[in-house]
Design an enzyme around this catalytic site. Sequence first.
Site, PDB file in Angstrom:
ATOM      1  N   ASN A 204       0.860  -1.182   0.000  1.00 23.17           N
ATOM      2  CA  ASN A 204       0.000   0.000   0.000  1.00 23.17           C
ATOM      3  C   ASN A 204       0.898   1.233   0.000  1.00 23.17           C
ATOM      4  O   ASN A 204       1.791   1.360   0.823  1.00 23.17           O
ATOM      5  CB  ASN A 204      -0.897  -0.027   1.248  1.00 23.17           C
ATOM      6  CG  ASN A 204      -1.890   1.117   1.271  1.00 23.17           C
ATOM      7  OD1 ASN A 204      -1.516   2.285   1.278  1.00 23.17           O
ATOM      8  ND2 ASN A 204      -3.166   0.785   1.292  1.00 23.17           N
TER       9      ASN A 204
ATOM     10  N   HIS B 289      -3.032   0.351  -3.789  1.00 22.23           N
ATOM     11  CA  HIS B 289      -3.173  -0.643  -2.741  1.00 22.23           C
ATOM     12  C   HIS B 289      -2.088  -1.703  -2.930  1.00 22.23           C
ATOM     13  O   HIS B 289      -1.445  -1.759  -3.981  1.00 22.23           O
ATOM     14  CB  HIS B 289      -4.556  -1.298  -2.806  1.00 22.23           C
ATOM     15  CG  HIS B 289      -5.654  -0.394  -2.325  1.00 22.23           C
ATOM     16  ND1 HIS B 289      -6.904  -0.846  -1.988  1.00 22.23           N
ATOM     17  CD2 HIS B 289      -5.655   0.952  -2.107  1.00 22.23           C
ATOM     18  CE1 HIS B 289      -7.649   0.174  -1.586  1.00 22.23           C
ATOM     19  NE2 HIS B 289      -6.922   1.280  -1.671  1.00 22.23           N
TER      20      HIS B 289
ATOM     21  N   GLU C  65      -2.328  -4.875  -3.426  1.00 21.95           N
ATOM     22  CA  GLU C  65      -2.605  -5.809  -4.522  1.00 21.95           C
ATOM     23  C   GLU C  65      -2.399  -5.132  -5.879  1.00 21.95           C
ATOM     24  O   GLU C  65      -1.861  -5.741  -6.805  1.00 21.95           O
ATOM     25  CB  GLU C  65      -4.047  -6.345  -4.419  1.00 21.95           C
ATOM     26  CG  GLU C  65      -4.329  -7.130  -3.145  1.00 21.95           C
ATOM     27  CD  GLU C  65      -4.824  -6.253  -1.988  1.00 21.95           C
ATOM     28  OE1 GLU C  65      -4.484  -5.050  -1.937  1.00 21.95           O
ATOM     29  OE2 GLU C  65      -5.558  -6.782  -1.144  1.00 21.95           O
TER      30      GLU C  65
ATOM     31  N   SER D  44      -7.448  -9.171   4.022  1.00 24.92           N
ATOM     32  CA  SER D  44      -8.558  -9.458   3.111  1.00 24.92           C
ATOM     33  C   SER D  44      -8.726  -8.313   2.100  1.00 24.92           C
ATOM     34  O   SER D  44      -8.753  -7.148   2.487  1.00 24.92           O
ATOM     35  CB  SER D  44      -9.840  -9.643   3.932  1.00 24.92           C
ATOM     36  OG  SER D  44     -10.953  -9.801   3.079  1.00 24.92           O
TER      37      SER D  44
ATOM     38  N   CYS E 148      -9.923  -5.422  -0.350  1.00 27.84           N
ATOM     39  CA  CYS E 148     -11.059  -4.501  -0.417  1.00 27.84           C
ATOM     40  C   CYS E 148     -11.844  -4.760  -1.705  1.00 27.84           C
ATOM     41  O   CYS E 148     -11.437  -5.552  -2.548  1.00 27.84           O
ATOM     42  CB  CYS E 148     -10.552  -3.061  -0.369  1.00 27.84           C
ATOM     43  SG  CYS E 148      -9.765  -2.529  -1.908  1.00 27.84           S
TER      44      CYS E 148
ATOM     45  N   CYS F 216      -9.771  -4.102  -4.926  1.00 29.77           N
ATOM     46  CA  CYS F 216      -8.799  -5.148  -5.257  1.00 29.77           C
ATOM     47  C   CYS F 216      -9.494  -6.470  -5.575  1.00 29.77           C
ATOM     48  O   CYS F 216      -9.004  -7.247  -6.397  1.00 29.77           O
ATOM     49  CB  CYS F 216      -7.792  -5.301  -4.127  1.00 29.77           C
ATOM     50  SG  CYS F 216      -6.768  -3.818  -3.940  1.00 29.77           S
TER      51      CYS F 216
ATOM     52  N   ASP G 123      -7.950   5.188   4.920  1.00 26.09           N
ATOM     53  CA  ASP G 123      -7.743   4.121   3.934  1.00 26.09           C
ATOM     54  C   ASP G 123      -9.008   3.332   3.654  1.00 26.09           C
ATOM     55  O   ASP G 123      -9.259   2.940   2.523  1.00 26.09           O
ATOM     56  CB  ASP G 123      -6.621   3.186   4.394  1.00 26.09           C
ATOM     57  CG  ASP G 123      -6.120   2.309   3.259  1.00 26.09           C
ATOM     58  OD1 ASP G 123      -5.754   2.866   2.202  1.00 26.09           O
ATOM     59  OD2 ASP G 123      -6.116   1.075   3.392  1.00 26.09           O
TER      60      ASP G 123
END
Length: 150
Positions: free
Chosen positions: A46, A57, A59, A82, A84, A87, A147
């Site tokens: 991130n 982010h 990912e 996990s 968002c 993503c 965030d």
Amino acid sequence: MSLEADRLMLRTAVEEARAGLAEGGIPIGAALYGPDGATLLGRGRNRRVQDGDPSMHAETAAFRAAGRRRSYRGTTMVTTLSPCWYCSGLVRQFGISRVVVGENRTFEGGHGWLADHGVQIVILDDPECAALMQEFIAARPDLWNEDIGL
Ligand SMILES: [Zn+2]
């Protein structure tokens, strides 16, 4: 894919998260691995704070680092937290087959939705990932709420 391989992939994501924390950023890391579960295609973290970019982010950073690819079939996105909705959308858009989640105690993202759409989900419930986020949220609730859009 073995649990051992998944845990090994998670180490890369945790390294990224820790590097982000050291930079004053949000400690979420990710990596994209090839179908063999061992070839690293891209890794990232991130970068909201570092780049002033709320769309960077973990990912998406890992995905961009991997560059172009004809197919994502068989690839694994491993992330410390996990994913968002944004993503999770990326995972579906590009047909990434598996998502390995470090933890979902801190944040319940879109992994259930992904599972409903045929993405293989592995939740490792890793105590180090959970502690990393919990300590960060306690120290920087303002940044965390920014965030997740609260
Ligand atoms: Zn995200």
